[in-house]
Every structure is written in C-alpha cells, then in structure tokens.
Design a protein around this motif. Sequence first.
Motif, PDB file in Angstrom:
ATOM      1  N   GLU B  89       0.850  -1.202   0.000  1.00  0.00           N
ATOM      2  CA  GLU B  89       0.000   0.000   0.000  1.00  0.00           C
ATOM      3  C   GLU B  89       0.887   1.255   0.000  1.00  0.00           C
ATOM      4  O   GLU B  89       0.678   2.174  -0.804  1.00  0.00           O
ATOM      5  N   VAL B  90       1.881   1.272   0.887  1.00  0.00           N
ATOM      6  CA  VAL B  90       2.795   2.416   1.003  1.00  0.00           C
ATOM      7  C   VAL B  90       3.502   2.681  -0.326  1.00  0.00           C
ATOM      8  O   VAL B  90       3.529   3.822  -0.819  1.00  0.00           O
ATOM      9  N   HIS B  91       4.032   1.628  -0.927  1.00  0.00           N
ATOM     10  CA  HIS B  91       4.758   1.789  -2.197  1.00  0.00           C
ATOM     11  C   HIS B  91       3.836   2.265  -3.318  1.00  0.00           C
ATOM     12  O   HIS B  91       4.205   3.115  -4.123  1.00  0.00           O
ATOM     13  N   ARG B  92       2.640   1.691  -3.362  1.00  0.00           N
ATOM     14  CA  ARG B  92       1.695   2.070  -4.417  1.00  0.00           C
ATOM     15  C   ARG B  92       1.239   3.512  -4.271  1.00  0.00           C
ATOM     16  O   ARG B  92       1.146   4.241  -5.248  1.00  0.00           O
ATOM     17  N   LEU B  93       0.939   3.918  -3.028  1.00  0.00           N
ATOM     18  CA  LEU B  93       0.510   5.309  -2.808  1.00  0.00           C
ATOM     19  C   LEU B  93       1.626   6.268  -3.214  1.00  0.00           C
ATOM     20  O   LEU B  93       1.373   7.313  -3.826  1.00  0.00           O
ATOM     21  N   ALA B  95       3.936   5.754  -5.468  1.00  0.00           N
ATOM     22  CA  ALA B  95       4.129   5.747  -6.918  1.00  0.00           C
ATOM     23  C   ALA B  95       2.939   6.333  -7.681  1.00  0.00           C
ATOM     24  O   ALA B  95       3.119   7.008  -8.697  1.00  0.00           O
ATOM     25  N   LYS B  96       1.715   6.084  -7.196  1.00  0.00           N
ATOM     26  CA  LYS B  96       0.527   6.430  -7.971  1.00  0.00           C
ATOM     27  C   LYS B  96      -0.183   7.699  -7.505  1.00  0.00           C
ATOM     28  O   LYS B  96      -1.072   8.197  -8.195  1.00  0.00           O
ATOM     29  N   VAL B  97       0.165   8.186  -6.312  1.00  0.00           N
ATOM     30  CA  VAL B  97      -0.500   9.390  -5.809  1.00  0.00           C
ATOM     31  C   VAL B  97       0.519  10.509  -5.547  1.00  0.00           C
ATOM     32  O   VAL B  97       0.399  11.594  -6.108  1.00  0.00           O
ATOM     33  N   VAL B  98       1.514  10.218  -4.729  1.00  0.00           N
ATOM     34  CA  VAL B  98       2.459  11.275  -4.339  1.00  0.00           C
ATOM     35  C   VAL B  98       3.313  11.723  -5.517  1.00  0.00           C
ATOM     36  O   VAL B  98       3.414  12.926  -5.796  1.00  0.00           O
ATOM     37  N   SER B 151      -8.737   8.230  -7.974  1.00  0.00           N
ATOM     38  CA  SER B 151      -9.195   6.854  -8.198  1.00  0.00           C
ATOM     39  C   SER B 151      -8.123   5.857  -7.787  1.00  0.00           C
ATOM     40  O   SER B 151      -8.419   4.819  -7.191  1.00  0.00           O
ATOM     41  N   GLU B 152      -6.873   6.173  -8.105  1.00  0.00           N
ATOM     42  CA  GLU B 152      -5.762   5.303  -7.694  1.00  0.00           C
ATOM     43  C   GLU B 152      -5.703   5.217  -6.175  1.00  0.00           C
ATOM     44  O   GLU B 152      -5.547   4.138  -5.610  1.00  0.00           O
TER      45      GLU B 152
END
Lengths: 257, 257
Positions: B89-93, B95-98, B151-152
Amino acid sequence: MMLLGRGLEARDNQTRQIQDAVSNVEKHFGELCQIFAGYVRKTARLRDKADLLVKEINAYAATETPDLKAGLIKFAGEFSRLQDYRQAEVHRLEAKVVEPLKSYGTIVKLKRAESELQRASLDATRTTQQLEETIDNFEKQKIKDIKTIFSEFINIEMLFHGKALEIYTDAYQIIQNIDEDKDLEVFRSSLYPPDYQSRLDIIRAKSRSPLLRTDSLKSSLRTVQISSSMLRKNEDEEEEEDEEEEEEELDATKEVR
Amino acid sequence: MMLLGRGLEARDNQTRQIQDAVSNVEKHFGELCQIFAGYVRKTARLRDKADLLVKEINAYAATETPDLKAGLIKFAGEFSRLQDYRQAEVHRLEAKVVEPLKSYGTIVKLKRAESELQRASLDATRTTQQLEETIDNFEKQKIKDIKTIFSEFINIEMLFHGKALEIYTDAYQIIQNIDEDKDLEVFRSSLYPPDYQSRLDIIRAKSRSPLLRTDSLKSSLRTVQISSSMLRKNEDEEEEEDEEEEEEELDATKEVR
C-alpha cells in the motif's frame, strides 16, 4: 521423612515455576501493552493526516469549476466520515485492548493472585491444594483474557476495514462521476463571455492584427518557474509540523484524544 | 479601433485568469502532495509498530504452553502477512498518488503548458486560438489527472482494506481455536509430575505436616509488587524509541522505505 524432603524440594520447584510464570506474563503483557498503545497512537496520527487532507481537498475544491468542486467536496465528506470511524477505532482499541493489557501488566489480575497466594500460605495444611487451584485459575483466566483481547483487536480492526470498503466504494463513484466536459464548458464561458466571443470573431475576420500583447504572458511563465522553490518551502513547513506533532505525541503517551 | 481596444482589455483579463488558474493548481497540487506524502509516512509508521507487535507476539508465544503458543505464532504470521500488504500500500501510494502530484506541482505538466504558451506567443496572428486550445488542454488534462490520482488512491486503499478483512477473518478463527483446557493439562503436568503427584497424596494422607515452607511464596509476591515500576520503565523506553523513530522520519521526508 525422605518422602517429605523430596516433597519440599518439589514444592520449591513448583513455587519457582509459578514465580517464573507470573513474572513472564507480567513482562510480556507489559510489552504487548506498550506496542499496542504505539499502534493506536500511529493510527491516531494517520487520522490527523487524513483530517488535514479533508481540509485541503475542501480548500482546493472551493477554487474549482462546479462539477469538479461538487465531486471533490462530496469525496472529502466521505473521507471525513471514514476518519470518524478511524476515531472510533482508536477509542475502541484503547478501551478494549490497551487498557485490559495495562491492568493485567500492573495490578488487578496479579493482585488477585497475590491475595489468593497469601490466603493459601496462611493455612499450611491446605497450601498445596490451594496453590494448585490458584495457579489453575490464573492460567485459565490468562488464556481466556488473551483470547478476548486479541479477538477484540481483530473485531475492532475488521469493523473499521469493512466501513472503509463501504465508504471507498461510494467515494470511487463520486470521483468517476466528475464530468470534465461539463466543467470545461463553464471554464471556457468564464474566459470568453459570449458577447466578447462574437466581437472577437469580427476582429479576427476584419483585422488579423499583430497588436495583441505578449508581455503579460511572460509574467505567467515566471509564475510557473518559481514552482520548485515553492514546493521546497512546503516541505520545510511539513517537517516543523511533524516535529510539533511528535512532541504532542510524546506528551500524550497514555492519552489518545 | 474601439472594438480592438476592448479586445485587448478582454485579452488581458483572459491572461490574468489563466495565470491565476495555473498558480492555483500549482499551489493546491503542491499542498495535496505534501499531505498525501504525510499520510503515506504515517501509514509506514503504523506498519513499523505492527512489525514490532509481530516480533513481541512471537517472543511471548515462545514462552507459552503448546496450544496458546501455536495459536499466537499463527496469528503473528497472519498479522505479518497483512503488514506486507500495508507495505505494498505504502509503495503504491507513493508511486501512484504522491509522485504524480509532485511532478504536477513542480515541472512536467506546467512546463508543457509553458512551452505551448511560448509557442503561441511567437505567432501573434494565431495567439487567441492557440491560447484557447492550450488552456482547454490544460484544464481537461487537470481534471482527468485529478480523477486518475484520486481513483488510484481509492483503489490502493480498497485493495488493502479488502486484504485486511480477508486476513483478519482467518486470524479470528486462529484465536478462537486456542484450546485453554488442553493447555491447562500441559501446565498442570509440568507443575506436578505424575510420580510426585502420587507421592504427594501419600504425604497428605499420612502427615498433614505444617512444615511446608512459605518463604519462597513471599518472594513470589515481591515479584508481583514491582510490576508498576516495571511498566513505567517500559513507557520511558517507548518514548525514546518514538523520538528516534521520528528523527528518522524527518531525515527521510521524501523516502518511505
């Protein structure tokens, strides 16, 4: 007499084993209590960040075109509702996990064992039997309590995750429903009022004038170029806020909110 | 000429409006980026606490009777698996949000607008039309990007919450299945070996001796009484650990792990 001697020796071993069992539970329940308390505090800090996010999304929404604005405000509302559930999660974990472990690690349960041990020691003829019962009760209660505390933890977490799934499902639709084409129309009409637009067509057809100025465009570009220094400033503020936040956290080791 | 003058005035307003729109997006995307990054960092801190919890549950389990031990180790395994999902979750957030918000707030998207504005300003005869298109594209892309980023965020969070529900469902059964009666048998037989038990019955029947010592019991009580000072010590350690942790956090403002 030989039998009694061996009996006393075994009795000492027993007492030592009981001491070990009691101090072992005390040690580990104390440590579990501390780490669960830390877990709850970090959850509360996550809720704080989420609250800031709600505030900023609303602030940004206020500056936007109608459909995007409405969508973002609705999203912020749902996300804020999720933080209420996170707040409930924090309170429940505090009450059903941290507090029971705290009383376990310190006084209540062991005090009771203590008084039972004392009572048992007063009547030497009944000591062994009493001791057995006391320890049986202690062990049985301990396992039951662990099961209760961990089950509460799981239930509280599941309740929150379930609500999160429910709320995010709605939130996803809210974001998908933002209509970029509708907002684009609004933006265009705010830039080019209809009467100006029709006059512009006349101008275009008649003059094709080279007089349209470009200097205000240049200042627009300057705005763009300061962006990276602006972002760095934001990060500094964030660090300060983190420091303040963590100082508060240290002050409130036991209290969550 | 009167018409052209009003055209230029309107054109200035337009440029100002565009400047405002650009710097507004820049400001708010920058702020959203900072807060989302904070949200991700707090999630990572929560994962750290959960990792500590896994470690301590395993350490405690190692000292316990077989059924409780097995149950706690299985629970710790499930809880650890959930932390792997939290890590994802941390990695995805990140990469895809921050990251997308960061590039938005600083360079990429606005640089493109910048070059298009520059290009537009070079050819004065085509300026108005070009400007319209540039701004249209910018606005349209902005709304699309917001929809994508939010959405991400929702998808990543839902994925985690869904996994959490799944894992906690298993974990709940693991805890429920811990058999206190089975463990109690083990505990009793470790305290009272069968041969000792039968001899004890003989002693009880024959002597009812008052010689059974109580002094080792008293030292057991002393163990109980130090419990509250022990817990206080644990809290101090926790505070230090928090401070160290937060210093690390400040060092790694941008990096998550």
